[in-house]
Design a protein around this motif. Structure first.
Motif, mmCIF file in Angstrom:
data_model
loop_
_atom_site.group_PDB
_atom_site.id
_atom_site.type_symbol
_atom_site.label_atom_id
_atom_site.label_comp_id
_atom_site.label_asym_id
_atom_site.label_seq_id
_atom_site.Cartn_x
_atom_site.Cartn_y
_atom_site.Cartn_z
ATOM 1 N N GLU A 28 -13.171 -0.676 4.425
ATOM 2 C CA GLU A 28 -13.491 -1.953 3.526
ATOM 3 C C GLU A 28 -15.066 -2.312 3.359
ATOM 4 O O GLU A 28 -15.330 -2.844 2.341
ATOM 5 C CB GLU A 28 -12.906 -3.094 4.349
ATOM 6 C CG GLU A 28 -12.349 -4.124 3.614
ATOM 7 C CD GLU A 28 -11.470 -3.915 2.658
ATOM 8 O OE1 GLU A 28 -10.462 -2.929 2.710
ATOM 9 O OE2 GLU A 28 -11.479 -4.124 1.174
ATOM 10 N N HIS A 59 0.732 -1.326 0.150
ATOM 11 C CA HIS A 59 -0.173 -0.002 0.110
ATOM 12 C C HIS A 59 0.810 1.248 -0.192
ATOM 13 O O HIS A 59 1.645 1.738 0.886
ATOM 14 C CB HIS A 59 -1.092 -0.089 1.366
ATOM 15 C CG HIS A 59 -1.845 1.300 1.344
ATOM 16 N ND1 HIS A 59 -3.108 1.115 1.131
ATOM 17 C CD2 HIS A 59 -1.356 2.522 1.614
ATOM 18 C CE1 HIS A 59 -3.404 2.345 1.443
ATOM 19 N NE2 HIS A 59 -2.671 3.268 1.550
ATOM 20 N N HIS A 75 -11.249 3.202 1.462
ATOM 21 C CA HIS A 75 -10.360 2.421 2.283
ATOM 22 C C HIS A 75 -11.252 1.866 3.430
ATOM 23 O O HIS A 75 -10.653 1.252 4.345
ATOM 24 C CB HIS A 75 -8.941 2.845 2.633
ATOM 25 C CG HIS A 75 -7.867 1.792 2.507
ATOM 26 N ND1 HIS A 75 -7.633 1.154 3.645
ATOM 27 C CD2 HIS A 75 -6.972 1.542 1.597
ATOM 28 C CE1 HIS A 75 -6.752 0.139 3.359
ATOM 29 N NE2 HIS A 75 -6.337 0.623 2.393
ATOM 30 N N HIS A 95 -5.383 -7.885 -0.075
ATOM 31 C CA HIS A 95 -6.340 -7.192 -0.961
ATOM 32 C C HIS A 95 -7.133 -7.948 -1.624
ATOM 33 O O HIS A 95 -7.420 -8.160 -2.632
ATOM 34 C CB HIS A 95 -5.252 -6.414 -1.898
ATOM 35 C CG HIS A 95 -5.948 -4.962 -2.322
ATOM 36 N ND1 HIS A 95 -7.236 -4.996 -2.579
ATOM 37 C CD2 HIS A 95 -5.710 -3.886 -2.164
ATOM 38 C CE1 HIS A 95 -7.625 -3.759 -2.974
ATOM 39 N NE2 HIS A 95 -6.719 -3.030 -2.568
ATOM 40 N N GLY A 147 -5.741 3.236 5.590
ATOM 41 C CA GLY A 147 -4.843 3.544 4.342
ATOM 42 C C GLY A 147 -3.787 4.706 4.637
ATOM 43 O O GLY A 147 -2.847 4.685 3.908
ATOM 44 N N THR A 178 -3.798 8.606 0.325
ATOM 45 C CA THR A 178 -5.062 8.124 1.094
ATOM 46 C C THR A 178 -5.669 9.575 1.358
ATOM 47 O O THR A 178 -4.982 10.420 2.218
ATOM 48 C CB THR A 178 -5.211 7.259 1.921
ATOM 49 O OG1 THR A 178 -4.495 6.083 1.377
ATOM 50 C CG2 THR A 178 -6.532 6.925 2.419
ATOM 51 N N HIS A 213 -8.418 6.182 -1.606
ATOM 52 C CA HIS A 213 -7.078 5.766 -1.688
ATOM 53 C C HIS A 213 -6.862 5.262 -3.211
ATOM 54 O O HIS A 213 -7.807 4.511 -3.904
ATOM 55 C CB HIS A 213 -6.823 4.247 -1.062
ATOM 56 C CG HIS A 213 -5.618 3.766 -1.233
ATOM 57 N ND1 HIS A 213 -4.391 4.244 -1.189
ATOM 58 C CD2 HIS A 213 -5.080 2.391 -1.872
ATOM 59 C CE1 HIS A 213 -3.338 3.505 -1.555
ATOM 60 N NE2 HIS A 213 -3.786 2.279 -1.903
#
Ligand code: C2O
Ligand code: CU
Length: 577
Positions: free
Chosen positions: A544, A85, A542, A130, A267, A516, A481
């Motif tokens: 989720e 990331h 970011h 990811h 992030g 981000t 992000h």
């Protein structure tokens, strides 16, 4: 003609320089064995997915300019990928890692070697799984030291300590998200936050021993590498009775500023200096993290804590320490949007002569206006199933009203081999389908479209992008992000972006450069980036849960004309779908 002797001498000199140049770069090899591991938290034992049995996972440590080679071997029942990331992945998009975007997942029993070079970046980043919600336990720091001989632009710290914030569920998160996606209901919120894998004393009787302790000496400066690896929550962080000096964000140095509280979205990474007190205090200090939450949904309102403990060299003070008073930091109220605005405004590129930053594109080739937020889509299985929204709909999330549908194969392969037909289309809208008061009362139709759409950009296009929050189901901050690039954060504002007035406020001199950014709740943020990296680059919230709901899209950056502007072919071990 050069004589043979002279030619030989020249060749020798050149190879000597290559082999013994003052600051050679190195190749760092890592092996990530993905395996299950039992850990106990909150009085409960749980089997979690780990790298090499470690939780949080091992740190990748490298210097700017180094090559990093990580062999990932998958020994668990889940297919997965690892993402680095914030690493720019210049012409190494095959190593970026988002599942179905740059690669097919690594299947059980298979392996894949991620191979990339770190160029022009130094500071803290992190790696994480990811795919689906597996990053809940699969994450670890990436520490990029400056090139050998290049100092930090701040006093050398006595010690450097990564502090990773995470989120803990007692139940199996893969079951939680799979079920939520099927029924259209919101997934359960977490049971705890963690600091370096531990929730700290505020939860239950067991959690006191599940506490991360940072032992410090008086009168020293510590560099804390803060990483928000939580799934769904932006966090406030503070250390009782200590100031923090922010010096870096997302692996870019910033103009140092002092603060008691740091805001960090999932992030984001933030390096802070913590100066310890000159004399040994008779107190133990808590470091605490809790949510900054602005959305309409329920959230985990607990507090993770760790202990800052002054270490007495001279006598064994364990007994005494337990009796010391414990000082708590005070954190803002959960929806303190004013704090968020002010804090984000303070982050400015350092732009020193050693680390020139803020190469802000001054002319813009393409302008985009993206609304981000929640809405409704029809229940996926049509009549077979009932969803919880009105008229058999379910909550989803979108960018410009397109809720992204994951393809069955990787976009990057489809792009590289000219096989995009049936995989994706390049008609991602540059603007929302119609104009409305984005942050006011919702329009009558809040249904969203679904699709796998991308924006195609010629090599070296300069992009200006305004990200506008919508209040359709409720205003909410979204940490957006972007893979493959850093962008410059030109301005943020409340309400609806005004294209006739707001550009006058753009900071083109020393804007934050990051990967981000929080789109303010009920507001907007404007960014710019240079599309100088060929490949397919994911952009998503970011949080989720929002990514799962479709708040994601991708940019396809075409090859340039020169040889060094083209994406090389994929490595032979690239996983197949
Ligand atoms: Cu930290 Cu697309 O991810
Ligand atoms: Cu979001």
């Amino acid at each position: 003609m050069m004589s043979h002797k002279l030619l030989l001498f020249t060749v020798m000199c050149i190879s000597f320089r290559v082999a013994f140049s003052k600051h050679p770069t190195a190749t760092r090899h890592y092996k990530f064995n993905i395996k299950m591991q039992n850990v106990t938290r909150l009085c409960q034992s749980k089997s979690i997915v780990t790298v090499n049995g470690q939780f949080p996972g091992p740190a990748i440590t490298a210097r700017e300019g180094d090559r990093v080679v990580v062999k990932v071997v998958n020994h668990v029942q889940y297919n997965l990928t690892i993402h680095w990331h914030g690493i720019r992945q210049l012409r190494s998009g095959w190593a970026d890692g988002p599942a179905y975007i740059t690669q097919c997942p690594i299947q059980t029993g298979q392996s894949y070697v991620y191979n990339f070079t770190i160029k022009g970046q130094r500071g803290t980043l992190f790696w994480h799984a990811h795919i689906s919600w597996l990053r809940v336990t699969l994450y670890g720091p990436i520490i990029i030291l400056p090139k050998r001989g290049v100092p930090y632009p701040f006093p050398k710290p006595h010690k450097e300590v990564p502090l990773l914030f995470g989120e803990w569920w007692k139940a199996d998160t893969e079951k939680i998200i799979n079920q939520a996606m099927q029924t259209g209901s919101a997934p359960n919120i977490s049971d705890a936050y963690t600091i370096n894998g531990f929730p700290g004393p505020s939860y239950n009787t067991c959690s006191a021993k599940d506490t991360f302790k940072l032992k410090v000496e008086p009168g020293k400066t510590y560099l804390l590498r803060l990483i928000n690896a939580a799934l769904n929550d932006e966090l406030f962080f503070s250390v009782a009775d200590h100031n923090l000096t922010v010096v870096e964000a997302d692996a870019v140095y910033v103009k140092p500023f002092k603060t008691k509280i740091v805001l960090i979205t999932p992030g984001q990474t933030t390096n802070v200096l913590l100066k310890t007190k000159n004399h040994h205090p008779n107190t133990t200090f808590l470091m605490a993290a809790k949510a900054y939450a602005t959305g309409p949904a329920a959230f985990d309102n607990t507090t993770a804590s760790a202990i800052l403990q002054y270490h007495h060299r001279h006598h064994n003070s364990t007994m005494k320490l337990n009796k010391l008073p414990l000082l708590q930091p005070s954190l803002p109220i959960f929806n303190d949007t004013t704090f968020a605005f002010k804090f984000n405004d303070k982050i400015r590129s350092l732009g020193s002569s050693k680390f020139p930053s803020a190469r802000v594109p001054q002319k813009v080739d393409r302008r985009f206006f993206f609304t981000v937020g929640l809405g409704l889509i029809p229940c996926p299985n049509g009549g077979n199933q009932t969803c919880q929204g009105p008229n058999n709909t379910m909550v989803a999330a979108s960018v410009n009203n397109v809720s992204f549908v994951m393809p069955n194969t990787a976009l990057l392969q489809a792009h590289f081999f000219n096989q995009s037909k049936g995989v994706y289309t390049t008609d991602f809208p540059a603007n929302p389908p119609f104009k409305y008061n984005y942050t006011g009362n919702p329009p009558s139709n809040i249904m969203m479209k679904t699709g796998t759409k991308v924006v195609a950009l010629p090599f070296n296009t300069t992009v200006e992008l305004v990200l506008q929050d919508t209040s359709i189901i409720g205003a909410e901050s979204h940490p957006l992000h972007l893979h493959g690039f850093n962008f410059f954060v030109l301005a943020q504002g409340n309400g609806n972006f005004d294209p006739s007035k707001d550009p006058a406020r753009f900071n083109l001199a020393d804007p934050a450069e990051r990967n981000t950014v929080g789109v303010p709740s009920g507001g907007w943020v404007a960014i710019r980036f240079l599309a100088d990296n060929p490949g397919v680059w994911f952009m998503h919230c970011h949080l989720e849960v929002h990514t799962s709901w479709g708040l994601k899209m991708a940019w396809v950056v075409m090859d340039g004309n020169r040889r060094n502007q083209k994406l090389p072919p994929p490595p032979a071990d690239l996983p197949k779908c």
